[in-house]
Scaffold this active site. Structure first.
Site, PDB file in Angstrom:
ATOM      1  N   ASP A  49       0.815  -1.165   0.166  1.00  0.00           N
ATOM      2  CA  ASP A  49       0.222  -0.086   0.008  1.00  0.00           C
ATOM      3  C   ASP A  49       1.084   1.215  -0.032  1.00  0.00           C
ATOM      4  OD1 ASP A  49       0.891  -0.085   2.646  1.00  0.00           O
ATOM      5  OD2 ASP A  49      -1.132   0.066   3.685  1.00  0.00           O
ATOM      6  N   SER A  50       2.273   1.067   0.262  1.00  0.00           N
ATOM      7  CA  SER A  50       3.163   2.069  -0.173  1.00  0.00           C
ATOM      8  C   SER A  50       2.957   2.757  -1.655  1.00  0.00           C
ATOM      9  CB  SER A  50       4.501   1.590  -0.067  1.00  0.00           C
ATOM     10  OG  SER A  50       4.671   0.536  -0.915  1.00  0.00           O
ATOM     11  N   ASP A  88      -1.219  -6.229  -0.394  1.00  0.00           N
ATOM     12  CA  ASP A  88      -1.399  -5.765   0.886  1.00  0.00           C
ATOM     13  C   ASP A  88      -2.888  -5.394   1.105  1.00  0.00           C
ATOM     14  OD1 ASP A  88       0.394  -5.160   2.620  1.00  0.00           O
ATOM     15  OD2 ASP A  88       1.236  -3.289   1.875  1.00  0.00           O
ATOM     16  N   GLU A 120      -1.593  -5.538   8.538  1.00  0.00           N
ATOM     17  CA  GLU A 120      -0.577  -5.062   9.549  1.00  0.00           C
ATOM     18  C   GLU A 120      -1.386  -5.194  10.877  1.00  0.00           C
ATOM     19  OE1 GLU A 120      -0.054  -0.889   9.170  1.00  0.00           O
ATOM     20  OE2 GLU A 120       0.934  -1.334   6.858  1.00  0.00           O
ATOM     21  N   GLU A 186       9.371  -4.265  10.525  1.00  0.00           N
ATOM     22  CA  GLU A 186       9.758  -3.135  10.011  1.00  0.00           C
ATOM     23  C   GLU A 186      10.055  -2.163  11.071  1.00  0.00           C
ATOM     24  OE1 GLU A 186       7.028  -1.162   7.463  1.00  0.00           O
ATOM     25  OE2 GLU A 186       8.272   0.787   7.215  1.00  0.00           O
TER      26      GLU A 186
HETATM   27  O1  KIV Z   1       3.552  -1.094   1.645  1.00  0.00           O
HETATM   28  C1  KIV Z   1       4.677  -1.661   1.643  1.00  0.00           C
HETATM   29  O2  KIV Z   1       5.412  -1.355   0.678  1.00  0.00           O
HETATM   30  C2  KIV Z   1       5.145  -2.462   2.782  1.00  0.00           C
HETATM   31  C3  KIV Z   1       6.315  -2.882   2.863  1.00  0.00           C
HETATM   32  C4  KIV Z   1       7.078  -1.546   3.353  1.00  0.00           C
HETATM   33  C5  KIV Z   1       6.951  -3.804   3.407  1.00  0.00           C
HETATM   34  O3  KIV Z   1       4.350  -2.707   3.652  1.00  0.00           O
END
Ligand code: KIV
Length: 277
Positions: A49-50, A88, A120, A186
């Protein structure tokens, strides 16, 4: 096993079986071409979700929607032949109830072709993880700095320092006991990441954790130098593609202004050469 020798995408159980073995390689991807570039090297690719911050210019991951994750998941899947894809679950798509989590995870699995979802949370999410796993949805957990909880964590701080380490170990044990096949750690102290890695039976995937984790993950735009708004300490830039792109765009702009582009080799004659008729 080297990624290049592999014929088919690994399953979550194959990733689980890598505990304590050759480190697991993973990166994030959000588009087909980027997925194609990393497919042969990665054991799994995370549609993180980044994507909200990296590609959509959002200030945090909180504004990312299920539809965005599905759209990017479908794009990434088209670029993968070897690596497993994990998608995610975005903020708000799984926290309300186990049923809500199942409904949305099932959509992700069915509409993207993902091999697993990631969510998460530690102890508080263990029941949800068990519910999903018990209904056929492999889950990767994510503990330590969990960016979707940024407003309650009070910023992007290192998690689990000092006495807080015991609670983080409790989170790791809870998600492992709930049936997660791997867990992302993380931004936690290296000594704690090593302690967790030695304690639990599933692979730990570090980001800002320790080289002793069972695998590593980075946001691909960070490690390629494409995302330059900020650089967390745990990011190593393996390339500076953003700077190269800026220079290329500046060269193009100046050639257009000087009428140097397009050059003769980029334009068409009014008649076709005889041979091509
Ligand atoms: O959303 C993301 O890119 C992540 C990674 C940083 C593990 O959760």
């Amino acid at each position: 096993m080297s990624a290049n020798a592999r014929k088919t995408a690994p399953l979550p159980d194959d990733i689980r079986a890598r505990k304590g073995g050759v480190p697991i390689v993973s990166l994030t991807a959000y588009t087909t071409p980027m997925a194609q570039l990393m497919d042969a090297q990665c054991d799994f690719v995370l549609v993180g979700d980044s994507v909200g911050m990296v590609l959509h210019g959002l200030e945090s991951t909180l504004g990312v929607t299920l539809d965005m994750m599905i759209l990017h998941g479908r794009a990434v899947k088209r670029g993968l032949n070897h690596a497993m894809m994990v998608v995610d679950m975005p903020f708000g798509s799984y926290e309300e109830s186990r049923e809500q989590a199942f409904r949305n995870a099932a959509r992700i699995m069915a509409e993207t072709g993902a091999g697993a979802v990631k969510l998460e949370g530690g102890v508080g999410m263990a029941g949800t993880i068990a519910f999903l796993v018990g209904r056929g949805i492999p889950v990767m957990a994510h503990i330590g700095l969990t960016p979707q909880s940024i407003n309650t964590l009070g910023g992007y701080k290192v998690q689990g320092r000092g006495a807080a380490g015991d609670a983080l170990l409790g989170d790791a044990r809870a998600v492992a006991d709930a049936g997660a096949f791997a867990v992302v750690l993380e931004k936690v102290p290296a000594v704690l990441a090593d302690r967790v890695t030695q304690d639990i039976a599933i692979p730990t995937i570090g980001i800002g954790a320790s080289a002793g984790c069972d695998g590593q993950i980075l946001v691909v735009d960070d490690m390629l130098g494409l995302f330059t708004a900020f650089k967390p300490k745990f990011v190593k830039r393996y390339a500076t593609l953003g700077a190269q792109a800026e220079a290329a765009i500046a060269a193009y702009a100046s050639e257009v202004r000087a009428r140097a582009f397009p050059a003769p080799e980029h334009i068409f004659a009014d008649t076709q050469p005889e041979a091509l008729k």
